[in-house]
Design an enzyme around this catalytic site. Sequence first.
Site, PDB file in Angstrom:
ATOM      1  N   HIS A  61       5.913   9.121  17.108  1.00 20.93           N
ATOM      2  CA  HIS A  61       5.699   8.227  18.260  1.00 20.93           C
ATOM      3  C   HIS A  61       5.811   6.777  17.792  1.00 20.93           C
ATOM      4  O   HIS A  61       5.359   6.437  16.691  1.00 20.93           O
ATOM      5  CB  HIS A  61       4.322   8.485  18.884  1.00 20.93           C
ATOM      6  CG  HIS A  61       4.193   7.814  20.222  1.00 20.93           C
ATOM      7  ND1 HIS A  61       3.947   6.463  20.343  1.00 20.93           N
ATOM      8  CD2 HIS A  61       4.340   8.292  21.484  1.00 20.93           C
ATOM      9  CE1 HIS A  61       3.926   6.145  21.636  1.00 20.93           C
ATOM     10  NE2 HIS A  61       4.161   7.233  22.334  1.00 20.93           N
ATOM     11  N   GLU A  80       4.205   4.208  18.489  1.00 19.84           N
ATOM     12  CA  GLU A  80       2.932   3.555  18.148  1.00 19.84           C
ATOM     13  C   GLU A  80       2.541   3.885  16.711  1.00 19.84           C
ATOM     14  O   GLU A  80       1.999   3.048  15.994  1.00 19.84           O
ATOM     15  CB  GLU A  80       1.846   3.988  19.147  1.00 19.84           C
ATOM     16  CG  GLU A  80       2.049   3.308  20.495  1.00 19.84           C
ATOM     17  CD  GLU A  80       1.513   4.089  21.689  1.00 19.84           C
ATOM     18  OE1 GLU A  80       0.740   5.039  21.509  1.00 19.84           O
ATOM     19  OE2 GLU A  80       1.899   3.728  22.824  1.00 19.84           O
ATOM     20  N   GLY A 136       2.651   9.074  29.344  1.00 19.29           N
ATOM     21  CA  GLY A 136       1.427   8.480  28.811  1.00 19.29           C
ATOM     22  C   GLY A 136       0.437   8.221  29.941  1.00 19.29           C
ATOM     23  O   GLY A 136      -0.274   9.118  30.396  1.00 19.29           O
ATOM     24  N   GLY A 137       0.405   6.982  30.415  1.00 17.86           N
ATOM     25  CA  GLY A 137      -0.564   6.541  31.430  1.00 17.86           C
ATOM     26  C   GLY A 137      -0.741   7.501  32.593  1.00 17.86           C
ATOM     27  O   GLY A 137      -1.877   7.863  32.950  1.00 17.86           O
ATOM     28  N   GLU A 191      12.062   7.552  23.973  1.00 14.19           N
ATOM     29  CA  GLU A 191      11.088   6.620  24.538  1.00 14.19           C
ATOM     30  C   GLU A 191      11.414   5.195  24.094  1.00 14.19           C
ATOM     31  O   GLU A 191      11.026   4.792  22.986  1.00 14.19           O
ATOM     32  CB  GLU A 191       9.676   6.971  24.058  1.00 14.19           C
ATOM     33  CG  GLU A 191       9.224   8.369  24.409  1.00 14.19           C
ATOM     34  CD  GLU A 191       7.710   8.479  24.426  1.00 14.19           C
ATOM     35  OE1 GLU A 191       7.175   8.818  25.485  1.00 14.19           O
ATOM     36  OE2 GLU A 191       7.076   8.196  23.407  1.00 14.19           O
ATOM     37  N   GLY A 237       4.182   1.928  28.308  1.00 15.90           N
ATOM     38  CA  GLY A 237       2.951   1.271  28.755  1.00 15.90           C
ATOM     39  C   GLY A 237       3.171  -0.094  29.381  1.00 15.90           C
ATOM     40  O   GLY A 237       2.216  -0.842  29.579  1.00 15.90           O
ATOM     41  N   ASN A 265       0.852  12.838  27.111  1.00 17.47           N
ATOM     42  CA  ASN A 265       0.340  12.267  25.863  1.00 17.47           C
ATOM     43  C   ASN A 265      -0.876  11.407  26.205  1.00 17.47           C
ATOM     44  O   ASN A 265      -0.730  10.297  26.700  1.00 17.47           O
ATOM     45  CB  ASN A 265       1.452  11.422  25.220  1.00 17.47           C
ATOM     46  CG  ASN A 265       0.979  10.677  23.979  1.00 17.47           C
ATOM     47  OD1 ASN A 265      -0.116  10.942  23.477  1.00 17.47           O
ATOM     48  ND2 ASN A 265       1.792   9.752  23.495  1.00 17.47           N
ATOM     49  N   TRP A 266      -2.063  11.960  25.959  1.00 23.31           N
ATOM     50  CA  TRP A 266      -3.288  11.257  26.377  1.00 23.31           C
ATOM     51  C   TRP A 266      -3.635  10.090  25.445  1.00 23.31           C
ATOM     52  O   TRP A 266      -4.521   9.303  25.739  1.00 23.31           O
ATOM     53  CB  TRP A 266      -4.465  12.244  26.453  1.00 23.31           C
ATOM     54  CG  TRP A 266      -4.306  13.310  27.511  1.00 23.31           C
ATOM     55  CD1 TRP A 266      -3.207  13.496  28.330  1.00 23.31           C
ATOM     56  CD2 TRP A 266      -5.254  14.315  27.874  1.00 23.31           C
ATOM     57  NE1 TRP A 266      -3.429  14.562  29.168  1.00 23.31           N
ATOM     58  CE2 TRP A 266      -4.670  15.097  28.917  1.00 23.31           C
ATOM     59  CE3 TRP A 266      -6.531  14.651  27.424  1.00 23.31           C
ATOM     60  CZ2 TRP A 266      -5.344  16.176  29.498  1.00 23.31           C
ATOM     61  CZ3 TRP A 266      -7.195  15.729  28.007  1.00 23.31           C
ATOM     62  CH2 TRP A 266      -6.606  16.478  29.038  1.00 23.31           C
ATOM     63  N   LYS A 267      -2.958  10.002  24.311  1.00 25.20           N
ATOM     64  CA  LYS A 267      -3.211   8.933  23.328  1.00 25.20           C
ATOM     65  C   LYS A 267      -4.714   8.870  22.990  1.00 25.20           C
ATOM     66  O   LYS A 267      -5.387   9.888  23.020  1.00 25.20           O
ATOM     67  CB  LYS A 267      -2.671   7.605  23.844  1.00 25.20           C
ATOM     68  CG  LYS A 267      -1.201   7.712  24.280  1.00 25.20           C
ATOM     69  CD  LYS A 267      -0.537   6.389  24.498  1.00 25.20           C
ATOM     70  CE  LYS A 267       0.903   6.619  24.963  1.00 25.20           C
ATOM     71  NZ  LYS A 267       1.675   5.394  25.068  1.00 25.20           N
ATOM     72  N   SER A 301       6.712   4.517  30.853  1.00 25.76           N
ATOM     73  CA  SER A 301       6.382   4.143  32.236  1.00 25.76           C
ATOM     74  C   SER A 301       6.987   5.089  33.259  1.00 25.76           C
ATOM     75  O   SER A 301       7.451   4.666  34.328  1.00 25.76           O
ATOM     76  CB  SER A 301       6.801   2.693  32.511  1.00 25.76           C
ATOM     77  OG  SER A 301       6.124   1.822  31.631  1.00 25.76           O
TER      78      SER A 301
HETATM   79  P1  PGA Z   1       3.623   5.530  29.090  1.00 31.84           P
HETATM   80  O1  PGA Z   1       3.638   6.160  27.611  1.00 31.84           O
HETATM   81  O2  PGA Z   1       4.018   6.655  30.034  1.00 31.84           O
HETATM   82  O3  PGA Z   1       2.213   5.072  29.303  1.00 31.84           O
HETATM   83  O4  PGA Z   1       4.609   4.423  29.108  1.00 31.84           O
HETATM   84  C1  PGA Z   1       4.584   7.115  27.200  1.00 31.84           C
HETATM   85  C2  PGA Z   1       4.376   7.483  25.760  1.00 31.84           C
HETATM   86  O5  PGA Z   1       4.058   6.605  24.955  1.00 31.84           O
HETATM   87  O6  PGA Z   1       4.515   8.663  25.393  1.00 31.84           O
END
Ligand code: PGA
Length: 245
Positions: free
Chosen positions: A95, A97, A229-230, A166, A172, A9-11, A208
Amino acid sequence: MARKIVAGNWKMNTSYEEASELAKVLSAKSAEIDDDVDIYVFPPYPYLKHLVDVLPSRIRVGAQDCSADANGAYTGEVSAAMLASCGVQAVILGHSERRARFKEDEALLHRKIIQAQKNGLEVFFCIGESQDILAGGASCVSLYHEKLLRALDNGVDLNKVVIAYEPVWAIGTGKSASATYAEEQCAFIHNSILKRWSIEVPILYGGSCNPTNARELFAQEHINGGLIGGASLKADQFLELCRSF
Ligand code: PGA
């Protein structure tokens, strides 16, 4: 056989050049990943079509959201039909967010899921508790998950859904859930879905997740892989995650 899935997930990250470069490295190295691992990337909207064109077919391209409506006067929205017409195969919905910042609730998410499925997109549906809900104890967390799963009622094809568990407090933050805790939650989600819809749905862990903790997480009975994500923004780390089963 249980599916193995690694999804990036590149956000709202990467420039067009950076996204193209990342795609180039993933393309060159993807043949080294075992065939039984399903690889997905979820880049920002403007890069989707380009990535569909340049990535090998074994790396599926997904979007990070889609509209709850089919088409019409919804300035700024992107419909599931548009995504499908560009060769996009999947979509992340729910998600945390988006739930937090854009106030997406079960009713809206249900409509998005229906739109996505009408257009043949596989749905990666995210659920996970916040720090506040975690503080309420185990039954509070379970009740919350039961509530979020209601978005899958009424006409959703569970065969085309992947759940991403998640925990919000792990996203993050660099503070991943322990494998034991993540497995407990994923087993609960697996069993609730099985009880309610008599179907077994793949479940990913997200929050994470990185090459250091992935192997233990992915080895759990009810964890089919990760939504990353990251670490998905760094080609070497993402590829290492694809090798972590
Ligand atoms: P993260 O994000 O790996 O940076 O914690 C995961 C996500 O939000 O899908």
